[in-house]
Design a protein around this motif. Structure first.
Motif, PDB file in Angstrom:
ATOM      1  N   VAL A   1      51.438  21.243  74.906  1.00 39.65           N
ATOM      2  CA  VAL A   1      50.545  20.741  73.858  1.00 39.65           C
ATOM      3  C   VAL A   1      51.170  19.526  73.174  1.00 39.65           C
ATOM      4  CG1 VAL A   1      49.418  21.274  71.671  1.00 39.65           C
ATOM      5  CG2 VAL A   1      49.484  22.992  73.489  1.00 39.65           C
ATOM      6  N   ILE A   2      52.444  19.614  72.853  1.00 41.77           N
ATOM      7  CA  ILE A   2      53.137  18.501  72.191  1.00 41.77           C
ATOM      8  C   ILE A   2      53.068  17.245  73.049  1.00 41.77           C
ATOM      9  CG2 ILE A   2      55.412  17.676  71.462  1.00 41.77           C
ATOM     10  CD1 ILE A   2      56.004  20.659  70.693  1.00 41.77           C
ATOM     11  N   SER A   3      53.311  17.407  74.344  1.00 45.11           N
ATOM     12  CA  SER A   3      53.234  16.262  75.251  1.00 45.11           C
ATOM     13  C   SER A   3      51.849  15.647  75.229  1.00 45.11           C
ATOM     14  CB  SER A   3      53.584  16.713  76.681  1.00 45.11           C
ATOM     15  OG  SER A   3      53.405  15.669  77.599  1.00 45.11           O
ATOM     16  N   LEU A   4      50.827  16.496  75.209  1.00 42.49           N
ATOM     17  CA  LEU A   4      49.447  16.020  75.179  1.00 42.49           C
ATOM     18  C   LEU A   4      49.144  15.266  73.892  1.00 42.49           C
ATOM     19  CD1 LEU A   4      46.843  16.233  76.906  1.00 42.49           C
ATOM     20  CD2 LEU A   4      46.279  18.286  75.603  1.00 42.49           C
ATOM     21  N   MET A   5      49.755  15.700  72.791  1.00 45.57           N
ATOM     22  CA  MET A   5      49.501  15.060  71.498  1.00 45.57           C
ATOM     23  C   MET A   5      50.264  13.744  71.326  1.00 45.57           C
ATOM     24  SD  MET A   5      47.282  16.877  69.846  1.00 45.57           S
ATOM     25  CE  MET A   5      46.547  16.799  71.473  1.00 45.57           C
ATOM     26  N   LEU A   6      51.488  13.695  71.790  1.00 51.76           N
ATOM     27  CA  LEU A   6      52.296  12.489  71.628  1.00 51.76           C
ATOM     28  C   LEU A   6      52.017  11.449  72.709  1.00 51.76           C
ATOM     29  CD1 LEU A   6      55.796  13.924  70.610  1.00 51.76           C
ATOM     30  CD2 LEU A   6      54.138  12.758  69.145  1.00 51.76           C
ATOM     31  N   TYR A   7      51.703  11.928  73.916  1.00 54.92           N
ATOM     32  CA  TYR A   7      51.506  11.016  75.040  1.00 54.92           C
ATOM     33  C   TYR A   7      50.244  11.380  75.817  1.00 54.92           C
ATOM     34  CZ  TYR A   7      56.322   9.557  74.157  1.00 54.92           C
ATOM     35  OH  TYR A   7      57.466   9.081  73.587  1.00 54.92           O
ATOM     36  N   PRO A   8      49.072  11.220  75.210  1.00 60.92           N
ATOM     37  CA  PRO A   8      47.834  11.518  75.939  1.00 60.92           C
ATOM     38  C   PRO A   8      47.727  10.646  77.180  1.00 60.92           C
ATOM     39  CG  PRO A   8      47.370  10.284  73.920  1.00 60.92           C
ATOM     40  CD  PRO A   8      48.812  10.683  73.855  1.00 60.92           C
ATOM     41  N   GLU A   9      47.445  11.304  78.309  1.00 65.27           N
ATOM     42  CA  GLU A   9      47.351  10.619  79.596  1.00 65.27           C
ATOM     43  C   GLU A   9      48.620   9.843  79.920  1.00 65.27           C
ATOM     44  OE1 GLU A   9      43.729   8.361  79.655  1.00 65.27           O
ATOM     45  OE2 GLU A   9      42.467  10.147  79.529  1.00 65.27           O
ATOM     46  N   GLY A  10      49.762  10.340  79.426  1.00 65.29           N
ATOM     47  CA  GLY A  10      51.047   9.751  79.771  1.00 65.29           C
ATOM     48  C   GLY A  10      51.436   8.511  79.004  1.00 65.29           C
ATOM     49  N   LYS A  11      50.637   8.118  77.999  1.00 66.77           N
ATOM     50  CA  LYS A  11      50.949   6.912  77.233  1.00 66.77           C
ATOM     51  C   LYS A  11      51.089   7.261  75.760  1.00 66.77           C
ATOM     52  CE  LYS A  11      48.374   3.900  80.394  1.00 66.77           C
ATOM     53  NZ  LYS A  11      47.258   2.932  80.516  1.00 66.77           N
ATOM     54  N   PRO A  12      51.949   6.543  75.024  1.00 68.70           N
ATOM     55  CA  PRO A  12      52.117   6.842  73.596  1.00 68.70           C
ATOM     56  C   PRO A  12      50.802   6.763  72.853  1.00 68.70           C
ATOM     57  CG  PRO A  12      53.816   5.326  74.344  1.00 68.70           C
ATOM     58  CD  PRO A  12      52.833   5.449  75.467  1.00 68.70           C
ATOM     59  N   ARG A  13      50.574   7.716  71.993  1.00 72.63           N
ATOM     60  CA  ARG A  13      49.345   7.736  71.213  1.00 72.63           C
ATOM     61  C   ARG A  13      49.352   6.577  70.214  1.00 72.63           C
ATOM     62  NH1 ARG A  13      47.604  12.872  67.545  1.00 72.63           N
ATOM     63  NH2 ARG A  13      45.541  12.171  66.914  1.00 72.63           N
ATOM     64  N   THR A  14      48.193   5.959  70.019  1.00 71.03           N
ATOM     65  CA  THR A  14      48.096   4.834  69.096  1.00 71.03           C
ATOM     66  C   THR A  14      47.016   5.111  68.063  1.00 71.03           C
ATOM     67  OG1 THR A  14      46.432   3.655  70.397  1.00 71.03           O
ATOM     68  CG2 THR A  14      48.759   3.262  70.952  1.00 71.03           C
ATOM     69  N   ALA A  15      46.964   4.237  67.067  1.00 67.52           N
ATOM     70  CA  ALA A  15      45.962   4.360  65.998  1.00 67.52           C
ATOM     71  C   ALA A  15      44.917   3.262  66.116  1.00 67.52           C
ATOM     72  CB  ALA A  15      46.647   4.308  64.636  1.00 67.52           C
ATOM     73  N   ASP A  16      44.650   2.841  67.343  1.00 67.43           N
ATOM     74  CA  ASP A  16      43.685   1.754  67.535  1.00 67.43           C
ATOM     75  C   ASP A  16      42.287   2.129  67.072  1.00 67.43           C
ATOM     76  OD1 ASP A  16      45.668   0.227  68.573  1.00 67.43           O
ATOM     77  OD2 ASP A  16      45.223   0.710  70.660  1.00 67.43           O
ATOM     78  N   ASN A  17      41.956   3.417  67.197  1.00 63.84           N
ATOM     79  CA  ASN A  17      40.622   3.869  66.806  1.00 63.84           C
ATOM     80  C   ASN A  17      40.742   4.795  65.601  1.00 63.84           C
ATOM     81  OD1 ASN A  17      39.259   2.608  69.033  1.00 63.84           O
ATOM     82  ND2 ASN A  17      40.175   4.175  70.328  1.00 63.84           N
TER      83      ASN A  17
ATOM     84  N   SER B   1      59.934  11.225  78.808  1.00 59.70           N
ATOM     85  CA  SER B   1      60.754  11.787  79.883  1.00 59.70           C
ATOM     86  C   SER B   1      61.498  13.041  79.432  1.00 59.70           C
ATOM     87  CB  SER B   1      61.757  10.742  80.382  1.00 59.70           C
ATOM     88  OG  SER B   1      62.600  10.300  79.321  1.00 59.70           O
ATOM     89  N   ALA B   2      61.947  13.058  78.171  1.00 57.57           N
ATOM     90  CA  ALA B   2      62.659  14.237  77.666  1.00 57.57           C
ATOM     91  C   ALA B   2      61.722  15.434  77.565  1.00 57.57           C
ATOM     92  CB  ALA B   2      63.265  13.924  76.295  1.00 57.57           C
ATOM     93  N   ILE B   3      60.494  15.190  77.090  1.00 56.38           N
ATOM     94  CA  ILE B   3      59.533  16.286  76.972  1.00 56.38           C
ATOM     95  C   ILE B   3      59.123  16.787  78.347  1.00 56.38           C
ATOM     96  CG2 ILE B   3      57.272  16.951  76.082  1.00 56.38           C
ATOM     97  CD1 ILE B   3      57.577  14.759  73.967  1.00 56.38           C
ATOM     98  N   GLU B   4      58.877  15.855  79.266  1.00 59.33           N
ATOM     99  CA  GLU B   4      58.455  16.253  80.609  1.00 59.33           C
ATOM    100  C   GLU B   4      59.554  17.028  81.318  1.00 59.33           C
ATOM    101  OE1 GLU B   4      55.331  15.793  81.978  1.00 59.33           O
ATOM    102  OE2 GLU B   4      54.917  15.308  79.908  1.00 59.33           O
ATOM    103  N   ASN B   5      60.795  16.631  81.115  1.00 61.07           N
ATOM    104  CA  ASN B   5      61.909  17.363  81.727  1.00 61.07           C
ATOM    105  C   ASN B   5      61.981  18.776  81.169  1.00 61.07           C
ATOM    106  OD1 ASN B   5      64.391  17.527  83.370  1.00 61.07           O
ATOM    107  ND2 ASN B   5      65.394  17.682  81.373  1.00 61.07           N
ATOM    108  N   ALA B   6      61.785  18.923  79.856  1.00 67.06           N
ATOM    109  CA  ALA B   6      61.807  20.251  79.238  1.00 67.06           C
ATOM    110  C   ALA B   6      60.639  21.100  79.741  1.00 67.06           C
ATOM    111  CB  ALA B   6      61.762  20.125  77.721  1.00 67.06           C
ATOM    112  N   LYS B   7      59.470  20.486  79.904  1.00 67.35           N
ATOM    113  CA  LYS B   7      58.320  21.203  80.462  1.00 67.35           C
ATOM    114  C   LYS B   7      58.634  21.706  81.861  1.00 67.35           C
ATOM    115  CE  LYS B   7      54.400  19.058  80.405  1.00 67.35           C
ATOM    116  NZ  LYS B   7      53.451  17.921  80.419  1.00 67.35           N
ATOM    117  N   SER B   8      59.241  20.851  82.649  1.00 71.55           N
ATOM    118  CA  SER B   8      59.565  21.221  84.024  1.00 71.55           C
ATOM    119  C   SER B   8      60.563  22.374  84.057  1.00 71.55           C
ATOM    120  CB  SER B   8      60.125  20.012  84.770  1.00 71.55           C
ATOM    121  OG  SER B   8      60.422  20.332  86.111  1.00 71.55           O
ATOM    122  N   LYS B   9      61.600  22.284  83.223  1.00 69.37           N
ATOM    123  CA  LYS B   9      62.585  23.371  83.160  1.00 69.37           C
ATOM    124  C   LYS B   9      61.931  24.674  82.700  1.00 69.37           C
ATOM    125  CE  LYS B   9      66.449  22.700  81.060  1.00 69.37           C
ATOM    126  NZ  LYS B   9      67.391  22.259  79.991  1.00 69.37           N
ATOM    127  N   GLY B  10      61.064  24.555  81.694  1.00 68.39           N
ATOM    128  CA  GLY B  10      60.380  25.746  81.208  1.00 68.39           C
ATOM    129  C   GLY B  10      59.465  26.345  82.261  1.00 68.39           C
TER     130      GLY B  10
END
Length: 566
Positions: free
Chosen positions: A213-229, A268-277
């Motif tokens: 969930v955290i990964s989805l919130m911080l990096y939706p679709e793999g990119k940093p979340r922005t406040a453009d909208n 990359s740190a979050i994805e690595n932790a997800k993979s380990k988990g």
């Protein structure tokens, strides 16, 4: 995520999924049991029952749900010592707040926008500086993995309702999970308590699910979340079950200042932790006797599978196994006993059987064949992988010892090796073994990409994709132009696994199957070559956006590109 999205290379002993009619009947008996209690009062259980019923199809307008909502809204009309109206959840505190957000979002996020915002503000205030959540007062255990999980689930629901949560909150939650995850990928209940810091099945699925969930919130679709909208105004549906605002209201919802900033925790740190988990969850998969609450564990499995969009967790058909277990343990009155707390266990069982998270994300549980289409499809690797021996629930190699050093030596000299047996043992060893040993042998595996045998090259690519080391990506990208089509396909699948982009960036999993049947072989190959070129460019662009700092700013390369001085 490789183990989660990988279709089974090695079979597990699984139960056949019970008929849907039996599952539906069990759900209805469980619902009837919950409704035997007319009012659960101001408690987390009140919200949990409401959420459970909603996920089984109960109308939000039903008298029972409306009574649950009345209890939730009562928490928003409490008075403090000064007589001011405040939000104060029931005795379950952050558990209660998290589930209440899930209920309000599921019923009517627009109608209850103010209550959702108030509850979000409460969870933000009660987050500890470490990034975790706990009960009121001191935090002697450096947080609680279970309570933190429900706070995260609640904030995720609020985001779907269009109420923003500051990036800093998700950042802190990410850091807490990265620092409390055990070396083997598991999670404990209370990280700072010696007696409660050991890995548990329930906490493994809780912590790993929270990372998703955290990964989805911080990096939706793999990119940093922005406040453009800016999130202001009315609500409309968005992809993946999320909600977003459109510019209609006169003032913004929530705090007026921009809450969305660049994440501090790298993807990359979050994805690595997800993979380990995820690897820990699969290695320790245990439906019948997990450590902790067994049905709580099942709900955690359902959430991870939904977030990963995986029908199977490694070789395990989690839903068939869990449904069979629940149908055989349901009591005569429709309840489930769990570990003694009957009503919560009954809610968790129904949520699992209803595939609640899958419904939230609109999953259809049709897994992508990432990293497995080539290997399991028989295009070069052993066709008899399905014949791997299973005894007492454990894989037993039929051939080689399973020592990674020995197996790589066999691949390095394929003329004197039983290649099929070597590949089979290598897959077993890497899938079920210690990933660190594979990383230590990375340089040897890299050399095998240049082997003469396409089978060896395919095997090397498969293995490299499971190192979780993004620096091998350029070699996989180069392999997209390999003379052998099977190697190209495995390179594509390997990049999907390594990047966690399960649908890839261009070339489909089986390109020849997607070309027109009317084309002759030469025309087909020409189209595949075009796909390969386009796909390589897309993957290179992706890698350029995430490659390590030292590669982006390599002074030696820069100097070599400068014109020679006269």
């Amino acid at each position: 995520m490789p183990a989660l999205v990988l279709c089974s290379l090695i079979p597990a002993i699984v139960h056949a999924q019970p008929p849907q009619a039996e599952i539906d009947a069990a759900i209805q008996r469980g619902v009837a049991f919950l409704k035997n209690t007319p009012d659960y009062g101001r408690s987390g259980l009140n919200a949990f029952v409401a959420y459970t019923l909603l996920k089984t199809g109960e109308s939000p307008d039903s008298p029972y749900i409306q009574n649950c909502v009345k209890n939730i809204l009562a928490d928003h009309n409490q008075k403090n010592e000064k007589g001011e109206i405040i939000y104060q959840p029931g005795r379950d505190y952050n558990y209660c707040a998290g589930v209440q957000l899930m209920v309000l979002e599921a019923i009517d996020p627009e109608k209850y926008q103010t209550e959702i915002q108030t509850t979000v503000d409460f969870l933000i205030r009660t987050q500890h500086s470490t990034g975790s959540w706990y009960y009121p007062g001191n935090n002697p255990h450096n947080g609680d993995t279970s309570i933190t999980q429900y706070a995260i689930l609640g904030l995720w629901a609020a985001e779907r309702a269009g109420v923003q949560c500051p990036t800093a909150v998700w950042d802190k939650a990410a850091r807490w999970h990265l620092t409390t995850q055990l070396r083997d990928g598991g999670f404990g209940y209370h990280p700072a308590s010696p007696s409660e810091a050991t890995a548990k099945h329930t906490m493994g699925v809780a912590g790993t699910g929270s990372l998703y969930v955290i990964s989805l919130m911080l990096y939706p679709e793999g990119k940093p979340r922005t406040a453009d909208n800016p999130q202001t105004g009315s609500i409309r549906k968005k992809r993946f079950g999320f909600l977003e605002k459109v510019e209609l209201a006169e003032k913004p919802v929530g705090n007026e200042k921009n809450l969305i900033t660049k994440p501090n925790i790298p993807l990359s740190a979050i994805e690595n932790a997800k993979s380990k988990g995820g690897d820990w969850v699969i290695r320790n998969y245990n439906i019948r006797n997990p450590t902790g609450w067994p049905i709580y564990y099942l709900y955690g499995l359902e959430r991870i599978a939904a977030l990963a969009d995986a029908k199977k967790l490694g070789p395990h058909d989690w839903y068939a196994d869990g449904a069979q277990q629940l149908l055989t343990t349901q009591r005569d009155d429709g309840s489930w006993y769990g570990v003694g707390n009957i009503s919560p266990s009954t809610c968790l069982a129904i949520i699992f059987l209803s595939k609640a998270t899958g419904k939230t994300l609109h999953r259809k549980y049709q897994p992508e064949p990432v990293g497995s289409g080539l290997l399991a499809g028989g295009r070069g690797l052993p066709k008899n992988l399905a014949e791997v021996q299973m005894r007492n629930g454990k894989v037993e190699s039929k051939s080689l010892s399973g020592d990674l050093t020995e197996l790589l030596a066999q691949l390095e000299d394929p003329a004197n090796a039983d290649l099929e047996a070597t590949q089979e043992s290598l897959i077993e060893t890497i899938t079920l073994g210690d990933r660190e040993k594979l990383i230590q042998q990375k340089e040897r595996v890299l050399k095998l990409i240049d082997a003469r045998s396409p089978d060896v090259r395919r095997t090397a690519i498969w293995a490299l994709a499971r190192t979780n080391d993004f620096t091998v990506a350029p070699r996989l990208i180069d392999a997209l132009k390999d003379p052998d089509l099977g190697v190209r396909i495995e390179a594509r699948n390997g990049l999907c696994t390594l990047s966690r982009k399960i649908r890839g960036l261009g070339m489909p999993e089986d390109p020849l199957a997607d070309t027109l049947e009317s084309l002759d072989e030469k025309e087909r190959i020409q189209i595949v070559n075009q796909w390969s070129d386009e796909t390589a460019k897309r993957w290179q662009k992706w890698y350029n956006s995430i490659k390590p700092f030292e590669e982006k700013f390599n002074l030696y390369e820069v100097l070599n590109q400068l014109p020679a001085s006269k």
